[in-house]
Design a protein around this motif. Structure first.
Motif, PDB file in Angstrom:
ATOM      1  N   GLY A  16      39.041  43.865  47.551  1.00  0.00           N
ATOM      2  CA  GLY A  16      39.735  43.133  46.483  1.00  0.00           C
ATOM      3  C   GLY A  16      41.122  42.687  46.914  1.00  0.00           C
ATOM      4  N   LYS A  41      26.999  42.597  49.613  1.00  0.00           N
ATOM      5  CA  LYS A  41      27.154  41.508  48.636  1.00  0.00           C
ATOM      6  C   LYS A  41      26.765  40.179  49.265  1.00  0.00           C
ATOM      7  N   LEU A  74      30.537  52.360  42.973  1.00  0.00           N
ATOM      8  CA  LEU A  74      31.313  53.211  42.047  1.00  0.00           C
ATOM      9  C   LEU A  74      30.475  53.835  40.937  1.00  0.00           C
ATOM     10  N   ILE A  99      41.182  52.065  43.760  1.00  0.00           N
ATOM     11  CA  ILE A  99      41.724  50.733  43.447  1.00  0.00           C
ATOM     12  C   ILE A  99      40.675  49.863  42.763  1.00  0.00           C
ATOM     13  N   THR A 103      37.970  43.323  37.161  1.00  0.00           N
ATOM     14  CA  THR A 103      39.241  42.770  36.674  1.00  0.00           C
ATOM     15  C   THR A 103      39.053  41.489  35.865  1.00  0.00           C
ATOM     16  N   ILE A 115      31.911  49.952  35.087  1.00  0.00           N
ATOM     17  CA  ILE A 115      32.699  49.960  36.333  1.00  0.00           C
ATOM     18  C   ILE A 115      34.045  50.663  36.134  1.00  0.00           C
ATOM     19  N   PHE A 142      44.996  53.196  40.561  1.00  0.00           N
ATOM     20  CA  PHE A 142      45.537  51.906  40.105  1.00  0.00           C
ATOM     21  C   PHE A 142      45.077  51.636  38.685  1.00  0.00           C
ATOM     22  N   TYR A 171      38.770  44.639  29.308  1.00  0.00           N
ATOM     23  CA  TYR A 171      39.434  45.149  30.515  1.00  0.00           C
ATOM     24  C   TYR A 171      40.522  46.149  30.118  1.00  0.00           C
ATOM     25  N   SER A 198      51.635  44.952  36.413  1.00  0.00           N
ATOM     26  CA  SER A 198      51.375  44.047  35.278  1.00  0.00           C
ATOM     27  C   SER A 198      50.360  43.003  35.738  1.00  0.00           C
ATOM     28  N   VAL A 200      49.125  40.525  38.431  1.00  0.00           N
ATOM     29  CA  VAL A 200      49.438  40.313  39.846  1.00  0.00           C
ATOM     30  C   VAL A 200      49.113  38.870  40.245  1.00  0.00           C
TER      31      VAL A 200
HETATM   32  N1  LIG Z   1      45.011  41.813  39.787  1.00  0.00           N
HETATM   33  C1  LIG Z   1      45.780  42.147  38.779  1.00  0.00           C
HETATM   34  O1  LIG Z   1      46.419  41.290  38.129  1.00  0.00           O
HETATM   35  C2  LIG Z   1      45.942  43.596  38.394  1.00  0.00           C
HETATM   36  C3  LIG Z   1      46.950  43.927  37.475  1.00  0.00           C
HETATM   37  C4  LIG Z   1      47.115  45.263  37.098  1.00  0.00           C
HETATM   38  C5  LIG Z   1      46.293  46.230  37.605  1.00  0.00           C
HETATM   39  N2  LIG Z   1      45.314  45.884  38.496  1.00  0.00           N
HETATM   40  C6  LIG Z   1      44.429  46.937  38.983  1.00  0.00           C
HETATM   41  O2  LIG Z   1      44.534  46.992  40.402  1.00  0.00           O
HETATM   42  C7  LIG Z   1      43.261  47.309  40.961  1.00  0.00           C
HETATM   43  C8  LIG Z   1      42.888  46.252  41.989  1.00  0.00           C
HETATM   44  O3  LIG Z   1      42.874  44.975  41.389  1.00  0.00           O
HETATM   45  P1  LIG Z   1      42.482  43.684  42.234  1.00  0.00           P
HETATM   46  O4  LIG Z   1      43.123  42.532  41.581  1.00  0.00           O
HETATM   47  O5  LIG Z   1      42.669  43.926  43.653  1.00  0.00           O
HETATM   48  O6  LIG Z   1      40.917  43.615  41.922  1.00  0.00           O
HETATM   49  P2  LIG Z   1      39.821  42.626  42.515  1.00  0.00           P
HETATM   50  O7  LIG Z   1      40.440  41.659  43.452  1.00  0.00           O
HETATM   51  O8  LIG Z   1      39.057  42.088  41.353  1.00  0.00           O
HETATM   52  O9  LIG Z   1      38.888  43.583  43.372  1.00  0.00           O
HETATM   53  C9  LIG Z   1      38.092  44.536  42.753  1.00  0.00           C
HETATM   54  C10 LIG Z   1      37.556  45.470  43.800  1.00  0.00           C
HETATM   55  O10 LIG Z   1      36.739  46.458  43.153  1.00  0.00           O
HETATM   56  C11 LIG Z   1      35.497  46.518  43.839  1.00  0.00           C
HETATM   57  N3  LIG Z   1      34.417  46.925  42.947  1.00  0.00           N
HETATM   58  C12 LIG Z   1      34.152  46.444  41.718  1.00  0.00           C
HETATM   59  N4  LIG Z   1      33.036  47.039  41.239  1.00  0.00           N
HETATM   60  C13 LIG Z   1      32.620  47.910  42.184  1.00  0.00           C
HETATM   61  C14 LIG Z   1      31.537  48.803  42.271  1.00  0.00           C
HETATM   62  N5  LIG Z   1      30.635  48.927  41.276  1.00  0.00           N
HETATM   63  N6  LIG Z   1      31.406  49.563  43.382  1.00  0.00           N
HETATM   64  C15 LIG Z   1      32.295  49.449  44.408  1.00  0.00           C
HETATM   65  N7  LIG Z   1      33.346  48.606  44.380  1.00  0.00           N
HETATM   66  C16 LIG Z   1      33.499  47.842  43.282  1.00  0.00           C
HETATM   67  C17 LIG Z   1      35.278  45.102  44.341  1.00  0.00           C
HETATM   68  O11 LIG Z   1      34.287  45.123  45.337  1.00  0.00           O
HETATM   69  P3  LIG Z   1      33.362  43.832  45.658  1.00  0.00           P
HETATM   70  O12 LIG Z   1      34.175  43.032  46.647  1.00  0.00           O
HETATM   71  O13 LIG Z   1      32.131  44.417  46.229  1.00  0.00           O
HETATM   72  O14 LIG Z   1      33.138  43.100  44.379  1.00  0.00           O
HETATM   73  C18 LIG Z   1      36.674  44.778  44.848  1.00  0.00           C
HETATM   74  O15 LIG Z   1      36.892  45.369  46.094  1.00  0.00           O
HETATM   75  C19 LIG Z   1      42.290  47.400  39.795  1.00  0.00           C
HETATM   76  O16 LIG Z   1      42.127  48.736  39.446  1.00  0.00           O
HETATM   77  C20 LIG Z   1      42.978  46.638  38.679  1.00  0.00           C
HETATM   78  O17 LIG Z   1      42.611  47.123  37.405  1.00  0.00           O
HETATM   79  C21 LIG Z   1      45.119  44.586  38.904  1.00  0.00           C
END
Ligand SMILES: NC(=O)c1ccc[n+]([C@@H]2O[C@H](COP(=O)([O-])OP(=O)(O)OC[C@H]3O[C@@H](n4cnc5c(N)ncnc54)[C@H](OP(=O)(O)O)[C@@H]3O)[C@@H](O)[C@H]2O)c1
Length: 369
Positions: A16, A41, A74, A99, A103, A115, A142, A171, A198, A200
């Motif tokens: 991610g 995937k 997961l 992490i 999202t 998830i 996270f 979410y 917040s 990102v």
């Molecule tokens: N982005 C934001 O704005 C933001 C803001 C606040 C908090 N956060 C938190 O920060 C963390 C990372 O966010 P991000 O933006 O990097 O997320 P992201 O780009 O959407 O990536 C999500 C990750 O989770 C993995 N994943 C989802 N379902 C899964 C499953 N069933 N088994 C294994 N892996 C799985 C995905 O793997 P695949 O590649 O296989 O799909 C990917 O690696 C999250 O916990 C999110 O809640 C994000």
């Protein structure tokens, strides 16, 4: 930093946006070995996905030797790990970095819960087994600043979860329940640290981002002129943070033993306003006029059927448009002092980089994700 003995880190979500940048940081700044939980995937095996990822983040062959791909999911019991990988992860991991999440703000309840909540439970069960084996020292989780609920009108404190948050989407609700579970385990002795970013967006240098997710699809509706009326106020602010701040801050905080048991808001202390965002969009010539209507005067009934259809797509974002939520940053401020990582500037210049990057990549031209 590279002088200390290597530790073993188990990481979920490495493919991610945040995960890949943190993996890059671990490879560049530490001697640590990484166990990466990855699923297959789009016909790519787990190994091929990590191979491609390493190419993208530009690591060399030596780094590759420090990575072990553990295939899993997961949501499966024991994270779907093979017996051998389960043994390795639970007997040899020093630190967990959970992490991964779903999202997508507009996702259905069942998948979000599966998830974000059930997945976190499965990771916690694995971490507890690693703790029982005597090896695990830290569990980094996270979460999101919006566990407080973007409709909630409070200043959200770092070391507390609000009692009755008002959520804008599944979410936020499922991340709230997941953080609650992490806090329960923390109270039972899990040495956990919680990060709450917040929203990102692209990095502070160029506005660069690996995927246009979360807030970007919403911005794109403006860019196409499909969204003409908004229930908000020009002075309404929205909390966005550059990805490099989130990753660097999490990295520094993870180095400190005294961060255990604490929660950190990784937010901007001066969020930009909707008015500024609309002005910057106009400077780029990517925005047709948007009428901003005070929420109490706005009625969906006044929209024509097409506008109503578009408006239904922004339902999960409404909390960010009308938010009166603010964030306490005492812990983050105190612990980041002296690390060289400071709260980000999210001013006009920053917005120009973020929107400019998306424009340059043609994101605002595409109608589908
Ligand atoms: N982005 C934001 O704005 C933001 C803001 C606040 C908090 N956060 C938190 O920060 C963390 C990372 O966010 P991000 O933006 O990097 O997320 P992201 O780009 O959407 O990536 C999500 C990750 O989770 C993995 N994943 C989802 N379902 C899964 C499953 N069933 N088994 C294994 N892996 C799985 C995905 O793997 P695949 O590649 O296989 O799909 C990917 O690696 C999250 O916990 C999110 O809640 C994000």
């Amino acid at each position: 930093m590279k002088a200390r003995p290597p530790r073993n880190l188990f990481v979920t979500g490495a493919t991610g946006g945040i995960g890949r940048e943190l993996v890059r940081m671990f490879l560049e700044e530490t001697p640590d070995r990484l166990f990466l939980l990855v699923r297959a995937k789009n016909s790519d095996s787990e190994e091929v996905r990590i191979e491609k990822l390493l190419k993208k983040i530009g690591t060399n062959g030596a780094s590759k030797d420090r990575i072990r791909v553990v295939s899993g999911d997961l949501t499966q019991p024991r994270l779907g790990l093979s017996p051998g990988d389960w043994e390795t992860v639970t007997r040899q991991t020093d630190e967990f970095y959970h992490i991964a999440a779903l999202t997508n703000l507009g996702a259905e309840w069942d998948l979000s819960e599966k998830i974000n909540l059930h997945g976190t439970n499965c990771v916690l069960e694995t971490a507890k087994e690693a703790l029982r084996s005597g090896r695990l020292k830290r569990f980094f989780y996270f979460s999101t600043a919006y566990v407080a609920g973007s409709f909630t009108r409070i200043c959200s404190l770092e070391d507390e979860l609000p009692e009755n948050p008002s959520f804008a989407n599944n979410y936020e609700a499922t991340k709230y329940l997941a953080e609650k579970r992490v806090r329960e385990e923390m109270a039972q002795g899990l040495p956990a640290v919680i990060f709450r970013p917040s929203i990102v967006v692209g990095d502070s240098k160029r506005g660069a981002v690996s995927e246009f997710k979360v807030i970007y699809p919403f911005w794109r509706l403006f860019a196409h002129g499909l969204l003409k009326k908004l229930p908000s106020r020009l002075e309404n602010s929205f909390n966005i943070v550059p990805i490099d701040f989130v990753v660097e801050a999490a990295f520094h905080l993870s180095r400190r033993d005294d961060s255990v048991g604490k929660t950190f808001h990784l937010v901007t202390e001066n969020p930009p306003t909707l008015g500024l965002l609309l002005r910057v969009k106009e400077e780029f010539g990517i925005s047709s006029p948007v009428e901003v209507i005070p929420p109490e005067e706005f009625s969906v009934e006044t929209l024509d059927p097409f506008e109503r259809e578009i408006f239904s797509k922004i339902d999960p974002y409404l909390g960010y448009l009308t938010s009166s939520l603010s964030f306490d940053t005492q812990n983050a401020r105190k612990f980041l002092r002296g690390t060289g990582t400071d709260f980000p500037k999210t001013d006009r210049n920053f917005l120009k980089k973020v929107l400019g990057y998306a424009l340059e990549k043609g994101y605002f031209l595409k109608l589908t994700a």
